[in-house]
Design an enzyme around this catalytic site. Structure first.
Site, PDB file in Angstrom:
ATOM      1  N   ASP A  55      42.937 -34.574 -16.675  1.00  0.00           N
ATOM      2  CA  ASP A  55      44.380 -34.618 -16.432  1.00  0.00           C
ATOM      3  C   ASP A  55      44.984 -35.205 -17.700  1.00  0.00           C
ATOM      4  O   ASP A  55      44.661 -36.342 -18.073  1.00  0.00           O
ATOM      5  CB  ASP A  55      44.664 -35.505 -15.213  1.00  0.00           C
ATOM      6  CG  ASP A  55      46.142 -35.608 -14.892  1.00  0.00           C
ATOM      7  OD1 ASP A  55      46.980 -35.535 -15.808  1.00  0.00           O
ATOM      8  OD2 ASP A  55      46.463 -35.781 -13.696  1.00  0.00           O
ATOM      9  N   ASN A  78      46.986 -26.570 -24.054  1.00  0.00           N
ATOM     10  CA  ASN A  78      47.617 -25.489 -23.286  1.00  0.00           C
ATOM     11  C   ASN A  78      48.252 -25.980 -21.982  1.00  0.00           C
ATOM     12  O   ASN A  78      49.204 -25.371 -21.498  1.00  0.00           O
ATOM     13  CB  ASN A  78      46.549 -24.428 -22.992  1.00  0.00           C
ATOM     14  CG  ASN A  78      46.969 -23.464 -21.915  1.00  0.00           C
ATOM     15  OD1 ASN A  78      47.793 -22.583 -22.141  1.00  0.00           O
ATOM     16  ND2 ASN A  78      46.403 -23.633 -20.717  1.00  0.00           N
ATOM     17  N   TYR A 140      62.585 -29.026 -19.365  1.00  0.00           N
ATOM     18  CA  TYR A 140      61.422 -28.312 -19.939  1.00  0.00           C
ATOM     19  C   TYR A 140      61.667 -28.052 -21.424  1.00  0.00           C
ATOM     20  O   TYR A 140      60.784 -28.290 -22.259  1.00  0.00           O
ATOM     21  CB  TYR A 140      61.210 -26.999 -19.183  1.00  0.00           C
ATOM     22  CG  TYR A 140      60.050 -26.158 -19.669  1.00  0.00           C
ATOM     23  CD1 TYR A 140      58.740 -26.447 -19.299  1.00  0.00           C
ATOM     24  CD2 TYR A 140      60.275 -25.048 -20.480  1.00  0.00           C
ATOM     25  CE1 TYR A 140      57.678 -25.655 -19.738  1.00  0.00           C
ATOM     26  CE2 TYR A 140      59.233 -24.255 -20.921  1.00  0.00           C
ATOM     27  CZ  TYR A 140      57.927 -24.558 -20.544  1.00  0.00           C
ATOM     28  OH  TYR A 140      56.883 -23.775 -20.980  1.00  0.00           O
ATOM     29  N   LYS A 144      59.481 -29.361 -24.645  1.00  0.00           N
ATOM     30  CA  LYS A 144      58.857 -28.417 -25.586  1.00  0.00           C
ATOM     31  C   LYS A 144      59.482 -28.502 -26.977  1.00  0.00           C
ATOM     32  O   LYS A 144      58.815 -28.197 -27.968  1.00  0.00           O
ATOM     33  CB  LYS A 144      58.957 -26.993 -25.032  1.00  0.00           C
ATOM     34  CG  LYS A 144      58.074 -26.733 -23.807  1.00  0.00           C
ATOM     35  CD  LYS A 144      56.579 -26.746 -24.152  1.00  0.00           C
ATOM     36  CE  LYS A 144      55.735 -26.232 -22.992  1.00  0.00           C
ATOM     37  NZ  LYS A 144      54.287 -26.204 -23.307  1.00  0.00           N
ATOM     38  N   THR A 175      52.129 -15.303 -15.751  1.00  0.00           N
ATOM     39  CA  THR A 175      51.147 -16.289 -15.286  1.00  0.00           C
ATOM     40  C   THR A 175      51.681 -16.937 -14.013  1.00  0.00           C
ATOM     41  O   THR A 175      52.858 -16.763 -13.668  1.00  0.00           O
ATOM     42  CB  THR A 175      50.935 -17.406 -16.334  1.00  0.00           C
ATOM     43  OG1 THR A 175      52.103 -18.247 -16.335  1.00  0.00           O
ATOM     44  CG2 THR A 175      50.681 -16.862 -17.730  1.00  0.00           C
TER      45      THR A 175
HETATM   46  N1  NAP Z   1      54.143 -18.451 -18.684  1.00  0.00           N
HETATM   47  C1  NAP Z   1      55.166 -18.536 -19.514  1.00  0.00           C
HETATM   48  O1  NAP Z   1      56.162 -17.763 -19.405  1.00  0.00           O
HETATM   49  C2  NAP Z   1      55.153 -19.525 -20.635  1.00  0.00           C
HETATM   50  C3  NAP Z   1      56.116 -19.394 -21.639  1.00  0.00           C
HETATM   51  C4  NAP Z   1      56.129 -20.314 -22.678  1.00  0.00           C
HETATM   52  C5  NAP Z   1      55.181 -21.307 -22.721  1.00  0.00           C
HETATM   53  N2  NAP Z   1      54.251 -21.427 -21.728  1.00  0.00           N
HETATM   54  C6  NAP Z   1      53.293 -22.516 -21.813  1.00  0.00           C
HETATM   55  O2  NAP Z   1      51.993 -21.990 -21.752  1.00  0.00           O
HETATM   56  C7  NAP Z   1      51.090 -22.996 -21.276  1.00  0.00           C
HETATM   57  C8  NAP Z   1      50.217 -22.416 -20.193  1.00  0.00           C
HETATM   58  O3  NAP Z   1      51.026 -22.111 -19.072  1.00  0.00           O
HETATM   59  P1  NAP Z   1      50.750 -20.888 -18.092  1.00  0.00           P
HETATM   60  O4  NAP Z   1      51.855 -19.947 -18.255  1.00  0.00           O
HETATM   61  O5  NAP Z   1      49.347 -20.431 -18.248  1.00  0.00           O
HETATM   62  O6  NAP Z   1      51.001 -21.611 -16.704  1.00  0.00           O
HETATM   63  P2  NAP Z   1      50.005 -21.925 -15.494  1.00  0.00           P
HETATM   64  O7  NAP Z   1      49.272 -20.710 -15.081  1.00  0.00           O
HETATM   65  O8  NAP Z   1      50.852 -22.635 -14.508  1.00  0.00           O
HETATM   66  O9  NAP Z   1      48.949 -22.904 -16.141  1.00  0.00           O
HETATM   67  C9  NAP Z   1      49.266 -24.215 -16.497  1.00  0.00           C
HETATM   68  C10 NAP Z   1      48.005 -25.033 -16.355  1.00  0.00           C
HETATM   69  O10 NAP Z   1      48.314 -26.366 -16.790  1.00  0.00           O
HETATM   70  C11 NAP Z   1      47.611 -27.220 -15.929  1.00  0.00           C
HETATM   71  N3  NAP Z   1      48.188 -28.546 -15.846  1.00  0.00           N
HETATM   72  C12 NAP Z   1      49.390 -28.918 -15.372  1.00  0.00           C
HETATM   73  N4  NAP Z   1      49.525 -30.240 -15.433  1.00  0.00           N
HETATM   74  C13 NAP Z   1      48.371 -30.721 -15.963  1.00  0.00           C
HETATM   75  C14 NAP Z   1      47.890 -32.012 -16.264  1.00  0.00           C
HETATM   76  N5  NAP Z   1      48.618 -33.109 -16.032  1.00  0.00           N
HETATM   77  N6  NAP Z   1      46.651 -32.117 -16.807  1.00  0.00           N
HETATM   78  C15 NAP Z   1      45.905 -31.036 -17.040  1.00  0.00           C
HETATM   79  N7  NAP Z   1      46.279 -29.790 -16.745  1.00  0.00           N
HETATM   80  C16 NAP Z   1      47.508 -29.650 -16.213  1.00  0.00           C
HETATM   81  C17 NAP Z   1      47.657 -26.567 -14.556  1.00  0.00           C
HETATM   82  O11 NAP Z   1      46.598 -27.111 -13.847  1.00  0.00           O
HETATM   83  P3  NAP Z   1      46.377 -26.952 -12.277  1.00  0.00           P
HETATM   84  O12 NAP Z   1      45.632 -25.649 -12.191  1.00  0.00           O
HETATM   85  O13 NAP Z   1      45.562 -28.139 -11.928  1.00  0.00           O
HETATM   86  O14 NAP Z   1      47.743 -26.936 -11.660  1.00  0.00           O
HETATM   87  C18 NAP Z   1      47.496 -25.110 -14.916  1.00  0.00           C
HETATM   88  O15 NAP Z   1      46.152 -24.718 -14.891  1.00  0.00           O
HETATM   89  C19 NAP Z   1      51.979 -24.158 -20.806  1.00  0.00           C
HETATM   90  O16 NAP Z   1      51.999 -25.175 -21.794  1.00  0.00           O
HETATM   91  C20 NAP Z   1      53.349 -23.520 -20.675  1.00  0.00           C
HETATM   92  O17 NAP Z   1      54.391 -24.452 -20.801  1.00  0.00           O
HETATM   93  C21 NAP Z   1      54.213 -20.549 -20.692  1.00  0.00           C
END
Ligand code: NAP
Length: 224
Positions: A55, A78, A140, A144, A175
Site C-alpha cells: 500500500d 502506477n 485529482y 497529478k 480501465t
Molecule cells: N484510466 C485512466 O483514464 C487514467 C488516465 C490518466 C492517468 N491514469 C493513471 O493511471 C494509473 C493506473 O490507473 P488505472 O487506470 O489502471 O486504474 P485502476 O484500474 O483503478 O488501477 C489503479 C490501481 O491502483 C491501486 N491502488 C490504489 N490505491 C493504492 C494504494 N494506496 N496502494 C497501492 N495501490 C493502490 C489499486 O489497487 P486495488 O486493486 O487494491 O484497488 C488499483 O489496482 C493511476 O495512477 C491513474 O491515476 C489513469
C-alpha cells in the site's frame, strides 16, 4: 535508454487496468523478474512474477517492499485513485486520499528505491495524467499536477546519478478507474503500456500517450 529484456521491474497498483498490463507486457518483453506490488497481492501463473504486498500510503510497507525487492532496475509508480468532487465543497478526506496515494506515495516509493536505482543505473516511471495540466479533475488534478512537478524534480536529482526518469501522461483509458463510462474513443491499456516500454527503450523523458494529452500539453498557457 532502458532495456526491458532482462530487467527486474517493480510495478505498484499491479492489479489495476494499467498495472496488470504492465506486468503482462514486461513478461512478453523478456523481463527477468517482475515484482507485482498490490494492496491485495495475487498469483500470476508465471515463475518470474513475485507478488508483493504494498500500500503506497503505508511507509512501513514501502520499507519492507524495498527490502524484499533488492534487485529492482525499473520502478513504475502506477498506483492511483480518482475521487470526484469540488475543491471547495467536496469531501476533504477524498482530496487527502488522492494526495497521499497519487503524490506522496510515489515520492515515498522513489525515496525507498532510489539507492538501488542509482546502483543499477535504472529507471523510474511516474504515471501522471492529462489532468496534471487540466484542472477539471479538481483534487485529482491537484495531486497529478504535483506529481508532474515531483517527476521533474526527481529527474534533476536522479539523472546526474545515471537514473532514467520518465513521466507518463494520458487521457481517458479503458480501465476500472473509468468503470461505467463508454469506452469508445478511450485509449486501451495495451496501447498505453506498449508506448511506455517503447519510450523507456528509446530513452524518452516524457511520454504523451494520445492526441488529447499532446494537445493539452502544447497549450498549457491556454487551459484552466
Ligand atoms: N484510466 C485512466 O483514464 C487514467 C488516465 C490518466 C492517468 N491514469 C493513471 O493511471 C494509473 C493506473 O490507473 P488505472 O487506470 O489502471 O486504474 P485502476 O484500474 O483503478 O488501477 C489503479 C490501481 O491502483 C491501486 N491502488 C490504489 N490505491 C493504492 C494504494 N494506496 N496502494 C497501492 N495501490 C493502490 C489499486 O489497487 P486495488 O486493486 O487494491 O484497488 C488499483 O489496482 C493511476 O495512477 C491513474 O491515476 C489513469
Amino acid at each position: 535508454m532502458t532495456d526491458i529484456d532482462g530487467a527486474t521491474i517493480l510495478i505498484t497498483g499491479a492489479n489495476g487496468g494499467l498495472g496488470a498490463e504492465f506486468v503482462t507486457q514486461a513478461l512478453a518483453r523478456g523481463a527477468r523478474r517482475v515484482y507485482a506490488a498490490a494492496r491485495t497481492p495475487r498469483e500470476w501463473g508465471d515463475a518470474r512474477v513475485v507478488p508483493l504486498s504494498l500500500d503506497v500510503t503505508d511507509r512501513d510497507a514501502i520499507a519492507q517492499a524495498a527490502d524484499a525487492a533488492p534487485d529492482v532496475d525499473i520502478v513504475i509508480n502506477n498506483a492511483g485513485i480518482l475521487r470526484r468532487g469540488d475543491l471547495l465543497t467536496g469531501d476533504l478526506a477524498d482530496i487527502e486520499a488522492m494526495w497521499e496515494t497519487n503524490t506522496l506515495g510515489p515520492l515515498l516509493v522513489a525515496r525507498a528505491f532510489a539507492p538501488r536505482l542509482v546502483a543499477a543505473s535504472g529507471a523510474l516511471v511516474n504515471i501522471g495524467s492529462v489532468l496534471s495540466w487540466y484542472a477539471a479533475g479538481k483534487g485529482y488534478s491537484m495531486s497529478k499536477a504535483a506529481l508532474w512537478s515531483q517527476t521533474e524534480g526527481l529527474r534533476l536529482e536522479l539523472a546526474p546519478q545515471g537514473v532514467h526518469v520518465m513521466g507518463v501522461y494520458l487521457a481517458y483509458t479503458d480501465t476500472p478507474m473509468n468503470a461505467g463510462m463508454d469506452p469508445a474513443g478511450m485509449n486501451t491499456p495495451a496501447d498505453v503500456v506498449a508506448q511506455v516500454y517503447d519510450g523507456l527503450v528509446a530513452g524518452a523523458g516524457e511520454l504523451l500517450a494520445d492526441d488529447t494529452t499532446r494537445a493539452v500539453r502544447s497549450r498549457l498557457s491556454q487551459v484552466g
